[in-house]
Design an enzyme around this catalytic site. Sequence first.
Site, PDB file in Angstrom:
ATOM      1  N   GLU A 177       0.822  -1.212   0.000  1.00  0.00           N
ATOM      2  CA  GLU A 177       0.000   0.000   0.000  1.00  0.00           C
ATOM      3  C   GLU A 177       0.857   1.264   0.000  1.00  0.00           C
ATOM      4  O   GLU A 177       1.269   1.743   1.053  1.00  0.00           O
ATOM      5  CB  GLU A 177      -0.947   0.019   1.210  1.00  0.00           C
ATOM      6  CG  GLU A 177      -1.810   1.281   1.247  1.00  0.00           C
ATOM      7  CD  GLU A 177      -2.775   1.338   2.430  1.00  0.00           C
ATOM      8  OE1 GLU A 177      -2.778   0.423   3.263  1.00  0.00           O
ATOM      9  OE2 GLU A 177      -3.531   2.319   2.512  1.00  0.00           O
ATOM     10  N   LYS A 219      -2.564  -2.042  -3.089  1.00  0.00           N
ATOM     11  CA  LYS A 219      -3.616  -1.175  -2.528  1.00  0.00           C
ATOM     12  C   LYS A 219      -3.197   0.275  -2.748  1.00  0.00           C
ATOM     13  O   LYS A 219      -2.509   0.872  -1.913  1.00  0.00           O
ATOM     14  CB  LYS A 219      -3.810  -1.482  -1.037  1.00  0.00           C
ATOM     15  CG  LYS A 219      -4.799  -0.564  -0.341  1.00  0.00           C
ATOM     16  CD  LYS A 219      -5.241  -1.115   1.000  1.00  0.00           C
ATOM     17  CE  LYS A 219      -6.051  -0.089   1.759  1.00  0.00           C
ATOM     18  NZ  LYS A 219      -6.784  -0.641   2.896  1.00  0.00           N
TER      19      LYS A 219
HETATM   20  P1  13P Z   1      -9.387   4.268   4.038  1.00  0.00           P
HETATM   21  O1  13P Z   1     -10.200   3.503   3.038  1.00  0.00           O
HETATM   22  O2  13P Z   1     -10.188   4.904   5.120  1.00  0.00           O
HETATM   23  O3  13P Z   1      -8.379   5.170   3.373  1.00  0.00           O
HETATM   24  O4  13P Z   1      -8.534   3.189   4.836  1.00  0.00           O
HETATM   25  C1  13P Z   1      -7.985   2.145   4.176  1.00  0.00           C
HETATM   26  C2  13P Z   1      -6.734   1.761   4.826  1.00  0.00           C
HETATM   27  O5  13P Z   1      -6.575   0.635   5.227  1.00  0.00           O
HETATM   28  C3  13P Z   1      -5.689   2.783   4.949  1.00  0.00           C
HETATM   29  O6  13P Z   1      -4.481   2.187   5.266  1.00  0.00           O
END
Ligand code: 13P
Length: 337
Positions: A177, A219
Amino acid sequence: MNLEQLAATARQMVADNKGLLAADESTGTIGKRFEGIGVANEEDNRRDYRELLFRTSGLGKFISGAILYDETLRQSAADGTTFSALLEGEGILPGIKVDTGAKPLAGSPDETVTEGLDGLAARVEEYAGLGARFAKWRAVIRIGDGQPTPYAIGVNAHALARYARICQEGGLVPIVEPEVLMDGGHDIERCDEVTTETLKRVYDALYDQGVALEGTILKPNMVLPGTDCPTQAGIDDVAARSVQCLLRSVPAAVPGIMFLSGGQSEEEATAHLNAMNAAFPGLSWKLSFSYGRALQAGALKAWKGDAANAGAAQRALLERARQNSAACAGTSSEQAA
Ligand code: 13P
């Protein structure tokens, strides 16, 4: 590394138009969410709230996995069933956030590097024993004056790849991510440029460190103008730019791309995902969701810390999950607010 098993888990995470419930808020972050509804940030309240989410009947039809925080993975429901067993019973894979947060970066302290590599192999082993099947690590890239620096992108990409390799060795599918934040006055072109650069550096690092892409999930953020940018973008523009950015940057071996919501409203996050899947069928990777705020905002508001509201909160969550699952097929009929 058992790549066949990792790849099967990664494919399962994006199969059948399902996505992830990101419920891995750290104790500090869930405190902020609770503050918004006047609930004390106490362990019992955190446990009750997560039990409410995980007990939502039928959630497994739309949700393939839930990302948990360390405390939550160790907790049990009121009847003594561990949360990981409860989720597995609903057909939902338990996952775990393994980073320890974004900290000021030495030499460029207005930027951050995500920490948590020390002792990670041992923690991954323990988490796998507690039932986790996948993991998450979030790098944070901020757009600002002279930011991000190539240095900040580089160290975050390196750490993401170190994390991913360690997870794969320990049998967990790493969710990679790299979040380019929406905060700021930058326009959508700038977000596109920074997201492309970040993703390219991340995939270089993953390659350098021998991460098997078939056993990973990406992600990313969507390509959006900054929240303070005077020129906001239409749904179709965001969808087209996001997909084009990903096509330029993400290898076809990656089985799934599961977006974060990053501060978008529930309806916007659904509409953007829906527009991507409607306009770009047949992409090599699945495009799905891994939303935190955009799945939970309505549920939190309905719950307000009162057990009598549990049913209403669960209905709100189930409806968001259903709409986002439809968006994975490009068939959501909901209009963005
Ligand atoms: P949000 O969808 O609220 O951005 O959170 C997702 C997430 O896991 C952020 O690390």
